[in-house]
Every structure is written in structure tokens, then in C-alpha cells.
Design a protein around this motif. Structure first.
Motif, PDB file in Angstrom:
ATOM      1  N   ARG A 106       0.878  -1.184   0.000  1.00 14.04           N
ATOM      2  CA  ARG A 106       0.000   0.000   0.000  1.00 14.04           C
ATOM      3  C   ARG A 106       0.900   1.214   0.000  1.00 14.04           C
ATOM      4  NH1 ARG A 106      -5.434  -0.509   3.267  1.00 14.04           N
ATOM      5  NH2 ARG A 106      -5.643   1.361   2.062  1.00 14.04           N
ATOM      6  N   ALA A 111       1.464   5.346   0.500  1.00 17.23           N
ATOM      7  CA  ALA A 111       0.951   6.543   1.166  1.00 17.23           C
ATOM      8  C   ALA A 111       2.010   7.630   1.090  1.00 17.23           C
ATOM      9  CB  ALA A 111       0.617   6.233   2.628  1.00 17.23           C
ATOM     10  N   SER A 130      -0.605  15.210  -3.104  1.00 18.69           N
ATOM     11  CA  SER A 130      -1.085  13.958  -2.522  1.00 18.69           C
ATOM     12  C   SER A 130      -0.747  12.815  -3.470  1.00 18.69           C
ATOM     13  CB  SER A 130      -2.592  14.013  -2.270  1.00 18.69           C
ATOM     14  OG  SER A 130      -3.292  14.063  -3.489  1.00 18.69           O
ATOM     15  N   LYS A 176      -1.792   8.453  -4.251  1.00 18.45           N
ATOM     16  CA  LYS A 176      -2.507   7.210  -3.958  1.00 18.45           C
ATOM     17  C   LYS A 176      -2.141   6.232  -5.065  1.00 18.45           C
ATOM     18  CE  LYS A 176      -6.742   8.315  -6.439  1.00 18.45           C
ATOM     19  NZ  LYS A 176      -8.176   8.394  -6.400  1.00 18.45           N
ATOM     20  N   SER A 177      -2.390   4.971  -4.819  1.00 19.26           N
ATOM     21  CA  SER A 177      -2.140   3.993  -5.876  1.00 19.26           C
ATOM     22  C   SER A 177      -3.463   3.446  -6.379  1.00 19.26           C
ATOM     23  CB  SER A 177      -1.232   2.864  -5.383  1.00 19.26           C
ATOM     24  OG  SER A 177      -1.875   2.100  -4.387  1.00 19.26           O
ATOM     25  N   GLU A 178      -3.463   3.085  -7.636  1.00 20.29           N
ATOM     26  CA  GLU A 178      -4.605   2.413  -8.262  1.00 20.29           C
ATOM     27  C   GLU A 178      -4.083   1.136  -8.868  1.00 20.29           C
ATOM     28  OE1 GLU A 178      -6.467   5.101 -11.013  1.00 20.29           O
ATOM     29  OE2 GLU A 178      -7.301   6.303  -9.403  1.00 20.29           O
ATOM     30  N   PRO A 179      -4.481  -0.012  -8.358  1.00 18.93           N
ATOM     31  CA  PRO A 179      -5.391  -0.239  -7.248  1.00 18.93           C
ATOM     32  C   PRO A 179      -4.770   0.201  -5.914  1.00 18.93           C
ATOM     33  CG  PRO A 179      -4.438  -2.302  -7.918  1.00 18.93           C
ATOM     34  CD  PRO A 179      -3.973  -1.282  -8.910  1.00 18.93           C
ATOM     35  N   GLU A 180      -5.627   0.327  -4.897  1.00 20.82           N
ATOM     36  CA  GLU A 180      -5.191   0.822  -3.590  1.00 20.82           C
ATOM     37  C   GLU A 180      -4.123  -0.069  -2.971  1.00 20.82           C
ATOM     38  OE1 GLU A 180      -7.161   1.620   0.747  1.00 20.82           O
ATOM     39  OE2 GLU A 180      -8.388   2.018  -1.005  1.00 20.82           O
ATOM     40  N   THR A 181      -4.269  -1.371  -3.122  1.00 19.71           N
ATOM     41  CA  THR A 181      -3.272  -2.340  -2.654  1.00 19.71           C
ATOM     42  C   THR A 181      -2.762  -3.108  -3.864  1.00 19.71           C
ATOM     43  OG1 THR A 181      -4.392  -2.570  -0.530  1.00 19.71           O
ATOM     44  CG2 THR A 181      -2.855  -4.313  -1.138  1.00 19.71           C
TER      45      THR A 181
END
Length: 89
Positions: free
Chosen positions: A30, A32, A43, A45-50
Motif C-alpha cells: 500500500r 501513502a 497527494s 494514492k495507488s490504483e489499485p489501492e493495494t
């Protein structure tokens, strides 16, 4: 750990940029923003979140404030310490 296609992003006409990445580890990852070292104006984020082992994805980096020369972005993820910084151009 997490492998990035490029260590930098350039914001031109958009306030959001993407970096392709792959999870090269044997564990789920993940991503952050490191809030202590990073600027508040950006900011991530990753796609997918994990990201599962071997899975490809994108880091989605968004400029949430005004662009300046002093914006810093460091990520918290399973990545070599020297690769934690994403340069903002």
C-alpha cells in the motif's frame, strides 16, 4: 519492493499525473505519502489501492495547492530509501 517507471513527474496542464509501477515484492504493498517529509500541496494514492505481488498499477499524484519550486513528495511503501522521493518538476 515497489518499482516505479520514472522517479519524477511534471505538472503541465493537468493537476494530476500518473506513474506506472509494479510490485516486485512477495507481499502486498500500500502506498501513502510520508506526511513528515512531504509538502502539503501534493497527494499520492495507488490504483489499485493495494498492489498484490507482481501486480502493475499507477501512482496517482495530485497537486492540491499552488505549484512551487519547493514541493517535495516522499512515499511510504516497501521501496529502497533512496527511491522514496518523487521529484516534482
Amino acid at each position: 519492493g515497489l518499482l516505479l517507471r520514472t522517479p519524477s513527474v511534471r505538472f503541465s496542464n493537468s493537476r494530476t499525473e500518473r506513474i506506472a509501477c509494479i510490485n516486485g515484492s512477495q507481499r502486498a504493498v500500500r502506498v501513502a505519502k510520508d506526511a513528515l517529509l512531504s509538502s502539503a500541496e501534493v497527494s499520492v494514492k495507488s490504483e489499485p489501492e493495494t498492489l498484490q505481488p507482481g501486480e502493475e498499477g499507477d501512482l496517482v499524484i495530485t497537486l492540491t495547492g499552488e505549484k512551487s519550486e519547493k514541493i517535495k513528495l516522499y512515499i511510504e511503501a516497501e521501496v529502497a530509501p533512496r527511491n522514496r522521493e518523487i521529484k516534482i518538476e
